[in-house]
Design a protein around this motif. Structure first.
Motif, short mmCIF file in Angstrom:
data_model
loop_
_atom_site.label_atom_id
_atom_site.label_comp_id
_atom_site.label_asym_id
_atom_site.label_seq_id
_atom_site.Cartn_x
_atom_site.Cartn_y
_atom_site.Cartn_z
N GLY A 125 -31.22 17.11 28.85
CA GLY A 125 -31.21 16.57 30.44
C GLY A 125 -30.67 15.29 30.27
N PHE A 126 -30.05 14.76 29.25
CA PHE A 126 -29.36 13.57 29.24
C PHE A 126 -27.78 13.74 28.97
CE2 PHE A 126 -33.67 12.27 28.04
CZ PHE A 126 -33.76 10.80 28.21
N SER A 127 -27.26 12.75 29.55
CA SER A 127 -25.89 12.81 29.30
C SER A 127 -25.24 11.64 28.69
CB SER A 127 -24.99 12.97 30.74
OG SER A 127 -25.19 11.92 31.66
N ALA A 128 -25.98 10.52 28.42
CA ALA A 128 -25.19 9.30 28.20
C ALA A 128 -26.26 8.40 27.41
CB ALA A 128 -24.77 8.50 29.52
N VAL A 129 -25.74 7.46 26.61
CA VAL A 129 -26.25 6.27 26.34
C VAL A 129 -25.41 5.14 26.63
CG1 VAL A 129 -26.91 5.06 24.20
CG2 VAL A 129 -27.22 7.34 24.19
N THR A 130 -26.29 4.02 27.07
CA THR A 130 -25.34 2.84 27.71
C THR A 130 -26.03 1.69 27.24
OG1 THR A 130 -24.82 4.03 29.75
CG2 THR A 130 -24.76 1.61 29.88
N ALA A 131 -25.08 0.57 26.63
CA ALA A 131 -25.51 -0.56 25.88
C ALA A 131 -24.84 -1.75 26.85
CB ALA A 131 -25.04 -0.36 24.63
N LEU A 132 -25.33 -3.02 26.30
CA LEU A 132 -25.09 -4.26 26.99
C LEU A 132 -23.83 -4.57 26.35
CD1 LEU A 132 -28.30 -6.24 26.35
CD2 LEU A 132 -27.65 -4.84 28.44
N ARG A 184 -30.50 -7.77 31.29
CA ARG A 184 -30.80 -6.71 30.61
C ARG A 184 -31.72 -5.53 31.21
NH1 ARG A 184 -30.90 -8.81 24.95
NH2 ARG A 184 -30.29 -10.87 24.78
N PHE A 185 -31.92 -4.46 30.28
CA PHE A 185 -32.65 -3.44 30.92
C PHE A 185 -34.01 -3.79 30.75
CE2 PHE A 185 -28.94 -1.45 29.14
CZ PHE A 185 -28.05 -1.27 30.16
N ARG A 187 -33.92 0.38 41.75
CA ARG A 187 -35.42 0.11 41.43
C ARG A 187 -35.53 -1.24 40.61
NH1 ARG A 187 -40.03 4.34 39.04
NH2 ARG A 187 -41.73 2.89 38.97
N TYR A 188 -34.76 -1.29 39.35
CA TYR A 188 -34.71 -2.21 38.22
C TYR A 188 -34.02 -3.55 38.66
CZ TYR A 188 -37.54 1.42 36.10
OH TYR A 188 -38.41 2.10 35.59
N GLY A 189 -33.03 -3.40 39.59
CA GLY A 189 -32.24 -4.59 39.66
C GLY A 189 -31.15 -4.94 38.75
N VAL A 190 -30.82 -4.03 37.81
CA VAL A 190 -29.94 -4.48 36.51
C VAL A 190 -28.49 -4.66 37.00
CG1 VAL A 190 -29.00 -3.82 34.24
CG2 VAL A 190 -31.47 -3.22 34.89
N THR A 191 -28.12 -5.91 36.66
CA THR A 191 -26.74 -6.42 37.12
C THR A 191 -25.80 -6.46 35.94
OG1 THR A 191 -27.09 -8.57 37.15
CG2 THR A 191 -27.65 -7.25 39.16
N GLY A 192 -24.24 -6.31 36.51
CA GLY A 192 -23.41 -6.82 35.25
C GLY A 192 -22.60 -5.78 34.57
N GLU A 193 -21.79 -5.77 34.11
CA GLU A 193 -20.84 -4.80 33.08
C GLU A 193 -21.76 -4.19 32.09
OE1 GLU A 193 -17.18 -2.88 32.49
OE2 GLU A 193 -17.66 -4.09 34.10
N LYS A 194 -21.58 -3.10 31.81
CA LYS A 194 -22.47 -2.32 30.72
C LYS A 194 -21.44 -1.30 30.18
CE LYS A 194 -26.39 -4.54 31.71
NZ LYS A 194 -25.69 -5.41 32.72
N TRP A 195 -21.73 -0.69 29.03
CA TRP A 195 -20.83 0.07 28.28
C TRP A 195 -21.59 1.20 27.61
CZ3 TRP A 195 -18.88 -0.21 22.75
CH2 TRP A 195 -17.75 0.41 22.47
N GLY A 196 -20.94 2.36 27.60
CA GLY A 196 -21.50 3.71 27.27
C GLY A 196 -20.84 4.66 27.26
N PHE A 197 -21.27 5.85 26.62
CA PHE A 197 -20.59 7.12 26.81
C PHE A 197 -21.25 8.23 27.58
CE2 PHE A 197 -23.59 7.73 23.26
CZ PHE A 197 -24.00 9.08 23.51
N GLN A 198 -20.51 9.06 28.01
CA GLN A 198 -20.90 10.45 28.57
C GLN A 198 -20.60 11.65 27.75
OE1 GLN A 198 -22.78 10.95 31.40
NE2 GLN A 198 -22.59 8.92 32.34
N ASN A 208 -30.90 -2.27 24.84
CA ASN A 208 -30.52 -3.71 25.06
C ASN A 208 -29.98 -4.18 23.72
OD1 ASN A 208 -31.60 -4.43 27.73
ND2 ASN A 208 -33.36 -4.27 26.76
N GLU A 209 -28.75 -3.62 23.64
CA GLU A 209 -28.04 -3.97 22.25
C GLU A 209 -26.61 -4.05 22.57
OE1 GLU A 209 -26.96 -2.10 17.79
OE2 GLU A 209 -28.51 -1.03 19.18
N VAL A 210 -26.07 -5.29 22.25
CA VAL A 210 -24.70 -5.80 22.55
C VAL A 210 -23.62 -5.11 21.59
CG1 VAL A 210 -23.06 -7.56 23.04
CG2 VAL A 210 -25.52 -7.83 23.57
#
Length: 306
Positions: free
Chosen positions: A116-123, A135-136, A151-162, A200-202
């Motif tokens: 049910g998951f497609s991705a992991v996204t980090a800071l 942060r998340f 819902r959580y109002g997270v902002t800014g550039e993030k990075w991850g895979f699909q 929450n890992e850069v």
């Protein structure tokens, strides 16, 4: 192969060494580097060929006629040989442990839940060491792009895979004449079908430009980019209004920007309304249209002065 690290590049011979150096330093070696060159004329091909001859990891270089980053991303997803598709911009860098940590977070999702998951996204941080955006809410947060934003109002550039399979399932719309299509169009559509593990890992350094003239340049370019941006905000109004109660001001801005970029693209008010699919979206558009028209006039003025 576990990862395809994908880089879309256009005349980036001066910044690509930063990406190559980051990949040379990776502690996990189960990856390929796939570069899709969008018609560069600066010697990028020869530069990459030299790296491919010396590197201890596979480097593939695919060239396309100049058509935009979104088309390069679609081609990259089709060409990828890795299970996981990780975009890394042509002017950025990542931590030496980035791939290893992404793999660990992916494997950390229980086997019975992972389909049910497609991705992991980090800071991300910037070149000055400052975290970009917020942060998340939890570490990890299992959610999706829409909930994280509204819902959580997270902002800014993030990075991850699909996963590569999901990226192929959800390609970017290929808008003719546009150098790029907003990423949110694809990520938000994926979020209606799959979840993401947010951590929450850069893991990436996002190099920001401190040029004070960027805002003015962006306004001047708005008319040129109008078709892609009008599409982005139309999709928001047609497909995301279920999140209105979490961010009403954000949806008013979306409606104003839909009107703004539609006018920039030569679409009249009635034509704009006909493209919206619900009474709620049409009402919101009508209420925000005056602000959109003011923004449109500002874009025209900036374009005339450019």
């Amino acid at each position: 192969m576990l990862f395809t690290v994908f880089t879309a590049s256009y005349n980036r011979a001066h910044t690509l060494p930063r990406v190559y150096k980051s990949l040379q330093a990776q502690t996990l070696r189960d990856f390929e580097w796939l570069i899709v060159d969008d018609g560069s004329t600066d010697g990028s091909e020869e530069l990459v060929a030299g790296w491919a001859a010396e590197a201890d990891f596979p480097i593939r270089y695919v060239r396309q006629d100049h058509g935009g980053k979104h088309k390069a991303a679609n081609l990259g997803a089709r060409e990828a040989r890795g299970e996981l598709f990780l975009p890394l911009d042509s002017d950025d860098e990542c931590r030496p442990e980035a791939l290893e940590r992404f793999a660990a977070h992916w494997q950390g999702i229980p086997d019975d839940r992972r389909p049910g998951f497609s991705a992991v996204t980090a800071l991300c941080d910037d070149q000055h060491g400052e975290i970009v955006g917020s942060r998340f809410p939890h570490d990890p947060t299992d959610s999706d792009a829409l909930e994280i934003r509204y819902r959580y109002g997270v902002t800014g550039e993030k990075w991850g895979f699909q996963t590569t399979a999901v990226r192929r399932e959800f390609p970017f719309p290929e808008v003719d004449g546009q150098p790029n299509v907003p990423d949110a169009i694809v990520w938000n559509r994926i979020s209606r079908h799959y979840r993401t593990r947010f951590v929450n890992e850069v893991l990436r350094t996002y190099h920001v430009d401190g040029d004070d003239s960027i805002t003015q340049k962006s306004r001047a370019a708005a008319i040129w980019r109008a078709p892609a941006f009008a599409l982005r905000w139309k999709i928001t109004l047609n497909e995301e209004l279920g999140w209105f109660r979490y961010d009403p001001r954000g949806f008013v801005r979306a409606a104003a920007n839909y009107a703004r970029f539609s006018w920039d693209d030569g679409q009249g008010f009635r034509e704009q309304g006909r493209a919206l699919t619900s009474p709620q979206a049409k009402l919101l558009h009508a209420a925000a249209a005056p602000l959109g028209y003011v923004l449109h006039r500002r874009d025209r003025k900036a374009a005339a002065a450019a």
